[in-house]
Design a protein around this motif. Structure first.
Motif, short mmCIF file in Angstrom:
data_model
loop_
_atom_site.label_atom_id
_atom_site.label_comp_id
_atom_site.label_asym_id
_atom_site.label_seq_id
_atom_site.Cartn_x
_atom_site.Cartn_y
_atom_site.Cartn_z
N GLN A 237 -1.23 -0.89 -4.22
CA GLN A 237 -0.98 0.42 -3.60
C GLN A 237 0.69 0.68 -3.91
O GLN A 237 0.87 0.94 -3.13
N TYR B 132 0.42 -9.85 7.27
CA TYR B 132 0.35 -9.58 5.94
C TYR B 132 -1.18 -9.45 6.00
O TYR B 132 -2.13 -9.74 6.66
N LEU B 133 -1.47 -9.07 4.45
CA LEU B 133 -3.04 -8.59 4.50
C LEU B 133 -3.81 -8.69 2.64
O LEU B 133 -2.60 -8.49 2.05
N PRO C 277 -6.95 -1.75 2.45
CA PRO C 277 -5.06 -1.30 4.06
C PRO C 277 -5.51 -0.24 4.11
O PRO C 277 -4.37 0.14 5.22
N SER D 11 -4.00 -0.50 8.71
CA SER D 11 -2.86 0.55 8.65
C SER D 11 -3.51 1.17 9.38
O SER D 11 -2.35 2.54 10.18
N GLN E 269 6.84 -2.06 6.31
CA GLN E 269 6.45 -1.36 5.48
C GLN E 269 8.32 -1.75 4.39
O GLN E 269 8.26 -2.22 3.07
N GLN F 139 3.77 -6.57 4.12
CA GLN F 139 3.14 -7.25 2.47
C GLN F 139 1.99 -7.31 2.57
O GLN F 139 1.05 -7.45 3.63
N THR F 140 1.50 -6.53 1.70
CA THR F 140 -0.04 -6.48 1.45
C THR F 140 0.42 -7.36 -0.53
O THR F 140 0.94 -7.36 -1.20
N THR G 172 -3.48 -6.73 -3.22
CA THR G 172 -4.71 -6.57 -3.04
C THR G 172 -5.45 -6.99 -4.13
O THR G 172 -4.54 -6.70 -5.01
#
Length: 597
Positions: A63, A547-548, A556, A560, A586, A592-593, A595
């Motif tokens: 992202q 968290y993702l 994502p 979102s 963010q 937090q992500t 991916t």
């Protein structure tokens, strides 16, 4: 060759930016210009103030994140204390590689371009925005940009007088000379440099730890379309330490069948030993190759023969081909006009290097061994989220691996190199050791014990959250909410019994989404909306962290969008305020992500 005048620095996650950078290096050499090509984090960034001419080649991952091999550079270049004249002596250009289907298309290249201008650098050209989504791929933007770039560069650094450019059809000298040995050296000279048990230094890419594989268990049902494995390693005595959110990197190998196929196509003896010598005085030998080395070790452990070849592969192969008809086709594939046909031949069906060489047998049989390392990229390590906690099992490390296999129009199924290799290893048949090391991940969990966490992990995206939940429960941190998504309760509900036990103990709130168990598909973003009141209460009133983890494509954005909807419905925010609230989460790292493509 002229003294180095041009510096090319790359940030690459999958190898594309490195490939483009090496193309720049070759084109510089053809123009009789000295050129260094380096990864951004391997370059001493403090020296940048002395560089007169730099080309940055940067991919954007996830992202809008920088690739792993430029994160240290990224932190340095955005220091607030750098003076606005720091790079006033530098001419630069930035080439970006991204995918326009993502919201932050080429974010890294655009942001770097602006930052270099802020530090006093002078841009030779506007930033180049290569796009994977273009029907011709990134080259549609890169080719014309490079033509303009060379016009600018040659104006600043004219080649030595009397030296003409090297024509495109003439191969450049190979980076290394490969010398076959006729005498067999003493035993024990070949082997990977590894971190020894009980070493005080943690393992690294240069010295991985050969971890014994303890178990390799399929955790999806026998009728499920995907084979997913829970794999456990013994890391006793390795000096490896990790926390929830960290990742393990694994260095895979090619299969014996592919090694044999490759050696037959090129007429190589797998047991033949050789040494490598660099042709340029400043060239470094590959650290992962022993000296001397066998052809079998080179092909099985180092050359990425099952990757899909890039355009540069066909360019060099055309130069080396002695066969008129094969060379004609290779030249077509390497030309700007032939990119659509190359895409149909190679990229769409995911045809591999070894398959291409078998399609061009006369050319393959004539490849000088000296060019093997120029022609074929090195195998890259693969990163996996660690799915266990050292607080629960101090000497063990677990990962959850989806075995990649799919069909194209080619007869043979396409297989992921690392996942298929790992799935093939059976510790029940004898000792199995896997080279690995650990690095920090992008997820950092709160240190304050009373902070709740909300985790969204569909499919194998749940792996880092299993580590986090184990770690938090061991520390008596019980305010854990997990949204987990899969297809079927009885086929791919990873760690179902473990979650249910933690629910009974009051350590976890589990919200599952089974997408195929009802007529209308239900995903984690739908469950988020259904539990919107809980999500809003935890985020707004109790300071929860969100968290993702999972696939980077659409998930994502879907999550979102669900959060913005919750902020409007439960928090009474207007659309713009809800979007600003998400952006603030963010920015403060409360959202937090992690991916992957």
């Amino acid at each position: 060759m002229a003294a180095a005048q041009l510096l090319v620095l790359f940030g690459s996650q999958t190898g594309t930016a490195q490939d483009v950078s090496e193309r720049l290096g070759r084109e510089a050499r053809r123009r009789r210009l000295g050129c260094r090509v380096q990864g951004l984090d391997s370059y001493p960034v403090a020296n940048l103030i002395h560089e007169p001419l730099v080309i940055f080649v940067c991919a954007t991952t996830g992202q809008g994140d920088p690739p792993d091999n430029m994160k240290n550079f990224w932190r340095f270049i955005f220091r607030k204390n750098l003076p606005s004249t720091a790079l006033c002596q530098m001419d630069f250009a930035v080439l970006g590689l991204g995918d326009s289907s993502y919201a932050k298309f080429n974010f890294v290249a655009k942001k770097l371009h602006r930052r270099l201008l802020q530090l006093g650098g002078s841009a030779l050209l506007p930033v180049c925005l290569g796009d994977d989504q273009h029907e011709l791929g990134p080259d549609a933007a890169v080719d014309p940009w490079l033509r303009d770039l060379w016009g600018k560069v040659l104006g600043l650094c004219p080649p030595p007088p009397g030296l003409a450019a090297i024509p495109p059809g003439v191969p450049l000298p190979s980076k290394f000379s490969l010398r076959f040995l006729h005498e067999v050296p003493s035993a024990g000279s070949e082997g990977q440099q590894v971190a020894h048990p009980d070493s005080r230094e943690p393992p690294s890419e240069l010295q991985p730890f050969l971890a014994p594989m303890i178990s390799n268990q399929r955790v999806t049902g026998p009728s499920h379309f995907q084979d997913v494995r829970l794999i456990e390693f013994d890391i006793s005595g390795s000096a490896i330490s990790f926390a929830a959110g960290d990742v393990v990197l694994i260095q895979p190998s090619n299969s014996a069948a592919h090694v044999q196929q490759f050696c037959q196509a090129l007429g190589l003896d797998p047991d033949q030993l050789f040494t490598l010598q660099p042709r340029e005085p400043d060239a470094l030998l590959p650290t992962r190759l022993p000296q001397p080395c066998s052809v079998r070790h080179l092909v099985s452990q180092y050359l990425d023969i099952t990757s899909v070849p890039r355009r540069s592969f066909f360019e060099l192969l055309a130069c080396l081909s002695p066969h008129e008809l094969e060379q004609e086709k290779l030249l077509e594939f390497s030309s700007a006009q032939g990119q659509e046909e190359l895409f149909e031949y190679c990229n769409r069906p995911r045809r591999t290097i070894v398959e291409v060489l078998c399609d061009f047998p006369h050319t393959a049989a004539a490849i000088p061994p000296d060019y093997l390392l120029d022609l074929i990229p090195a195998i890259r390590p693969r990163a996996f989220s660690i799915a266990s906690s050292m607080l629960v099992r101090p000497s063990r490390l677990q990962i959850l691996v989806a075995v990649v296999q799919f069909q194209t129009r080619l007869k043979e199924p396409r297989r992921g190199l690392c996942s298929s290799w790992l799935a093939s290893l059976d510790p029940g048949q004898g000792p199995v050791r896997v080279p690995l090391w650990v690095r920090p991940g992008s997820l950092a969990f709160p240190e304050m014990p009373d902070v709740p966490v909300i985790m969204v992990g569909p499919g194998t995206g749940v792996a880092p959250f299993r580590a986090a939940i184990q770690e938090r429960v061991a520390q008596d941190r019980t305010r854990n909410v997990l949204f987990f998504g899969c297809r079927w309760r009885d086929q791919d509900f990873y760690w179902e019994a473990e979650w249910q036990e933690l629910e009974k103990r009051g350590c976890l709130t589990l919200v599952p989404a089974f997408s195929r168990e009802q007529e209308q598909k239900v995903y984690v973003q739908h469950r988020l909306r259904e539990r919107g009141q809980l999500v809003w209460e935890l985020l707004d009133r109790q300071g929860a962290h969100f968290y993702l983890a999972g696939n980077a494509k659409s998930m994502p954005a879907d999550v979102s969008e669900a959060l913005v909807s919750i902020f409007q419905e439960e928090g009474g925010l207007c659309s713009s305020d809800a979007a600003a609230y998400l952006a603030r989460l963010q920015r403060t790292r409360r959202f937090q992500t992690e991916t992957w493509a």
